[in-house]
Design a protein around this motif. Structure first.
Motif, PDB file in Angstrom:
ATOM      1  N   ARG A 155      39.948   7.752  58.555  1.00  0.00           N
ATOM      2  CA  ARG A 155      40.477   6.559  58.141  1.00  0.00           C
ATOM      3  C   ARG A 155      39.639   5.477  57.978  1.00  0.00           C
ATOM      4  N   LYS A 156      38.618   5.011  58.723  1.00  0.00           N
ATOM      5  CA  LYS A 156      37.966   3.936  58.613  1.00  0.00           C
ATOM      6  C   LYS A 156      37.085   3.969  57.493  1.00  0.00           C
ATOM      7  N   ALA A 157      36.634   5.254  57.172  1.00  0.00           N
ATOM      8  CA  ALA A 157      35.688   5.585  55.706  1.00  0.00           C
ATOM      9  C   ALA A 157      36.710   5.650  54.843  1.00  0.00           C
ATOM     10  N   LEU A 158      37.787   5.882  54.792  1.00  0.00           N
ATOM     11  CA  LEU A 158      38.902   5.823  53.544  1.00  0.00           C
ATOM     12  C   LEU A 158      39.147   4.203  53.164  1.00  0.00           C
ATOM     13  N   ALA A 159      39.333   3.734  54.509  1.00  0.00           N
ATOM     14  CA  ALA A 159      39.412   2.162  54.090  1.00  0.00           C
ATOM     15  C   ALA A 159      38.413   1.369  53.482  1.00  0.00           C
ATOM     16  N   LYS A 160      37.011   1.900  53.812  1.00  0.00           N
ATOM     17  CA  LYS A 160      35.907   1.343  53.224  1.00  0.00           C
ATOM     18  C   LYS A 160      35.887   1.758  51.724  1.00  0.00           C
ATOM     19  N   ASP A 161      35.993   2.873  51.444  1.00  0.00           N
ATOM     20  CA  ASP A 161      35.750   3.252  50.207  1.00  0.00           C
ATOM     21  C   ASP A 161      36.795   2.875  49.190  1.00  0.00           C
ATOM     22  N   LEU A 162      38.396   2.510  49.676  1.00  0.00           N
ATOM     23  CA  LEU A 162      39.326   1.787  48.947  1.00  0.00           C
ATOM     24  C   LEU A 162      39.001   0.386  48.786  1.00  0.00           C
ATOM     25  N   ALA A 163      38.212  -0.419  49.563  1.00  0.00           N
ATOM     26  CA  ALA A 163      37.865  -1.615  49.674  1.00  0.00           C
ATOM     27  C   ALA A 163      36.811  -1.754  48.398  1.00  0.00           C
ATOM     28  N   ARG A 164      35.970  -0.818  48.364  1.00  0.00           N
ATOM     29  CA  ARG A 164      34.737  -1.070  47.468  1.00  0.00           C
ATOM     30  C   ARG A 164      35.400  -0.675  45.993  1.00  0.00           C
ATOM     31  N   LEU A 165      36.472   0.194  45.775  1.00  0.00           N
ATOM     32  CA  LEU A 165      37.135   0.639  44.687  1.00  0.00           C
ATOM     33  C   LEU A 165      38.007  -0.690  44.166  1.00  0.00           C
ATOM     34  N   VAL A 312      31.137   0.568  34.183  1.00  0.00           N
ATOM     35  CA  VAL A 312      31.025  -0.395  35.433  1.00  0.00           C
ATOM     36  C   VAL A 312      30.579   0.691  36.520  1.00  0.00           C
ATOM     37  N   GLU A 313      29.662   0.223  37.318  1.00  0.00           N
ATOM     38  CA  GLU A 313      29.066   1.069  38.105  1.00  0.00           C
ATOM     39  C   GLU A 313      29.704   1.572  39.394  1.00  0.00           C
ATOM     40  N   LEU A 314      30.149   2.823  39.417  1.00  0.00           N
ATOM     41  CA  LEU A 314      31.425   3.390  40.357  1.00  0.00           C
ATOM     42  C   LEU A 314      30.636   3.734  41.790  1.00  0.00           C
ATOM     43  N   PRO A 315      31.221   3.337  42.832  1.00  0.00           N
ATOM     44  CA  PRO A 315      30.824   3.921  44.020  1.00  0.00           C
ATOM     45  C   PRO A 315      30.998   5.195  44.170  1.00  0.00           C
ATOM     46  N   THR A 316      30.382   5.785  45.250  1.00  0.00           N
ATOM     47  CA  THR A 316      30.517   7.267  45.558  1.00  0.00           C
ATOM     48  C   THR A 316      31.682   7.162  46.855  1.00  0.00           C
ATOM     49  N   LEU A 317      31.975   8.518  47.223  1.00  0.00           N
ATOM     50  CA  LEU A 317      32.779   8.689  48.422  1.00  0.00           C
ATOM     51  C   LEU A 317      31.969   9.331  49.311  1.00  0.00           C
ATOM     52  N   ASN A 318      30.845   9.048  49.383  1.00  0.00           N
ATOM     53  CA  ASN A 318      30.016   9.758  50.496  1.00  0.00           C
ATOM     54  C   ASN A 318      30.618   9.635  52.055  1.00  0.00           C
ATOM     55  N   ASP A 319      30.983   8.345  52.136  1.00  0.00           N
ATOM     56  CA  ASP A 319      31.342   8.124  53.796  1.00  0.00           C
ATOM     57  C   ASP A 319      32.635   8.909  53.801  1.00  0.00           C
ATOM     58  N   SER A 320      33.694   9.025  53.092  1.00  0.00           N
ATOM     59  CA  SER A 320      34.796   9.721  53.201  1.00  0.00           C
ATOM     60  C   SER A 320      34.501  11.348  53.175  1.00  0.00           C
ATOM     61  N   GLN A 321      33.690  11.682  52.354  1.00  0.00           N
ATOM     62  CA  GLN A 321      33.329  13.136  52.464  1.00  0.00           C
ATOM     63  C   GLN A 321      32.704  13.397  53.819  1.00  0.00           C
ATOM     64  N   ALA A 322      31.788  12.820  54.228  1.00  0.00           N
ATOM     65  CA  ALA A 322      30.904  12.981  55.468  1.00  0.00           C
ATOM     66  C   ALA A 322      32.023  13.116  56.622  1.00  0.00           C
ATOM     67  N   ALA A 323      32.778  12.147  56.651  1.00  0.00           N
ATOM     68  CA  ALA A 323      33.687  12.122  57.885  1.00  0.00           C
ATOM     69  C   ALA A 323      34.869  13.242  58.002  1.00  0.00           C
ATOM     70  N   LEU A 324      35.133  13.665  56.665  1.00  0.00           N
ATOM     71  CA  LEU A 324      35.900  15.045  56.405  1.00  0.00           C
ATOM     72  C   LEU A 324      35.134  16.069  56.754  1.00  0.00           C
ATOM     73  N   ARG A 325      34.010  16.138  56.614  1.00  0.00           N
ATOM     74  CA  ARG A 325      33.033  17.519  57.018  1.00  0.00           C
ATOM     75  C   ARG A 325      32.887  17.409  58.563  1.00  0.00           C
ATOM     76  N   SER A 326      32.513  16.148  59.211  1.00  0.00           N
ATOM     77  CA  SER A 326      32.508  16.219  60.695  1.00  0.00           C
ATOM     78  C   SER A 326      33.776  16.566  61.326  1.00  0.00           C
ATOM     79  N   LEU A 327      34.999  16.335  60.535  1.00  0.00           N
ATOM     80  CA  LEU A 327      36.228  16.671  61.282  1.00  0.00           C
ATOM     81  C   LEU A 327      36.748  18.153  61.223  1.00  0.00           C
ATOM     82  N   ARG A 328      36.438  18.655  59.966  1.00  0.00           N
ATOM     83  CA  ARG A 328      36.684  19.960  59.650  1.00  0.00           C
ATOM     84  C   ARG A 328      36.214  21.199  60.899  1.00  0.00           C
ATOM     85  N   PRO A 329      34.859  20.869  61.014  1.00  0.00           N
ATOM     86  CA  PRO A 329      34.389  22.064  61.972  1.00  0.00           C
ATOM     87  C   PRO A 329      35.184  22.113  63.313  1.00  0.00           C
ATOM     88  N   GLY A 330      35.416  20.679  63.894  1.00  0.00           N
ATOM     89  CA  GLY A 330      36.052  20.706  65.174  1.00  0.00           C
ATOM     90  C   GLY A 330      37.620  21.378  65.069  1.00  0.00           C
TER      91      GLY A 330
END
Length: 334
Positions: A155-165, A312-330
């Motif tokens: 959720r923190k990663a999603l909040a950061k990506d939403l703020a950038r967008l 317009v230079e668009l940001p990536t969603l690397n933070d949200s995707q990385a947080a999701l990958r770390s959550l799914r294996p658990g």
């Protein structure tokens, strides 16, 4: 004759009376003792009878108590069986609820993953920021409904990506596309400059209806004669002359330029977008009637869209995707 002396009278001994009295006293005592013994025997018999009756009642009460205890034990055994069955059902239901909860969480995480993937696709392929923001907000709402501490990093990663967008400058791509569509649809109705001023058939027909037949006939002959001669000004710019069959090709070429500008808009190709719009403006200026209102409106619309910044230079969603990958294996291990 001799007289015998008279016998003496026997004297009664007092001990006889004492013995008789003692005997009478002993008999009375024996009789009284016997009566008392009989009374005692009767009392004992009565007590024994009462005790026997009470004993029988006690045995009946004990028997009734045993029967009641047996019935209670049977009921208690049935209740124990029901309790054991209820505990087994409760354990099964608890396991089923846990499975359902895990399944719901897994489904929610799958939806979150799909939303993040959709947001990334919209940013990379179409550059559609509003749709990406909506997808990320949907993912965050799903995580908020789950309300699990393990989801806080995501959720923190999603909040950061939403703020950038949300900090990006707004580009109304759907609005620009609709304005291009309006110009594109109206190309077939724009008058060409090489064909002179537009005809006023409607006005001529309305004026002819108010005249007599001989006036209408004369007017029609005059219109045919005027059509043989055309006066056109070339003192300001040389209008490119087109053969009658080339007007269709010119309009189709203009449509292709507008379509290329639309494709460049969706791909955020600023250079191609502006170049195609400028070529379309040049075509309108050179080959179409400059005094026509529809042509002027199309020129103004294209000029305004040329100044729009779409790259317009668009940001990536690397933070949200990385947080999701770390959550799914658990989740998969659990």
């Amino acid at each position: 004759m001799t007289y015998l002396p008279a016998p003496r009278a026997k004297r009664t001994s007092p001990w006889l009376f004492v013995a008789i009295a003692a005997l009478a006293l002993a008999g009375w005592q024996w009789f009284e003792t016997r009566q008392r013994l009989v009374d005692v025997q009767q009392q004992v018999s009565q007590k024994l009878a009462e005790f026997d009756t009470g004993n029988k009642e006690d045995r009946g009460a004990q028997k009734l108590s045993r029967e009641q205890i047996d019935a209670l034990q049977a009921r208690l055994g049935a209740v124990d069986g029901k309790i054991a069955e209820f505990q087994a059902q409760s354990t099964t239901l608890q396991a089923l609820y846990q499975d359902i909860a895990r399944s719901r969480e897994e489904l929610a995480l799958i939806e979150v993953e799909q939303a993040i993937v959709l947001a990334g696709q919209q940013l990379q392929l179409a550059g559609n920021v509003p749709v990406a923001v909506l997808a990320l907000q949907t993912a965050d709402a799903q995580l908020a409904r789950l309300d699990r501490p393990a989801h806080l990093p995501l959720r923190k990663a999603l909040a950061k990506d939403l703020a950038r967008l949300n900090a990006l400058p707004f580009v109304d791509m759907p609005g620009i596309s609709l304005r291009l569509e309006q110009v594109l649809v109206g190309v077939d109705k724009l008058p060409l400059g090489s064909y002179g001023r537009p005809e006023k058939k409607a006005e001529n027909e309305m004026a002819a209806e108010s005249k007599n037949w001989w006036q209408r006939t004369g007017g029609a002959v005059w219109q045919e004669m005027k059509g043989l001669v055309r006066i056109q000004r070339f003192d300001r710019e040389d209008v490119a002359l087109l053969a009658p069959g080339q007007g269709y090709l010119l309009r189709e070429n203009l449509k292709l330029r507008l379509l290329n500008a639309r494709l460049a808009l969706f791909s955020r190709d600023q250079s191609t977008y502006r170049n195609e719009l400028k070529v379309a403006q040049d075509m309108l200026t050179r080959h179409f009637e400059a005094n026509d209102k529809a042509v002027q409106t199309a020129q103004t619309t294209l000029r305004q869209m040329t100044t729009s910044e779409i790259n317009v230079e668009l940001p990536t969603l690397n933070d949200s995707q990385a947080a999701l990958r770390s959550l799914r294996p658990g989740k998969e291990k659990r």
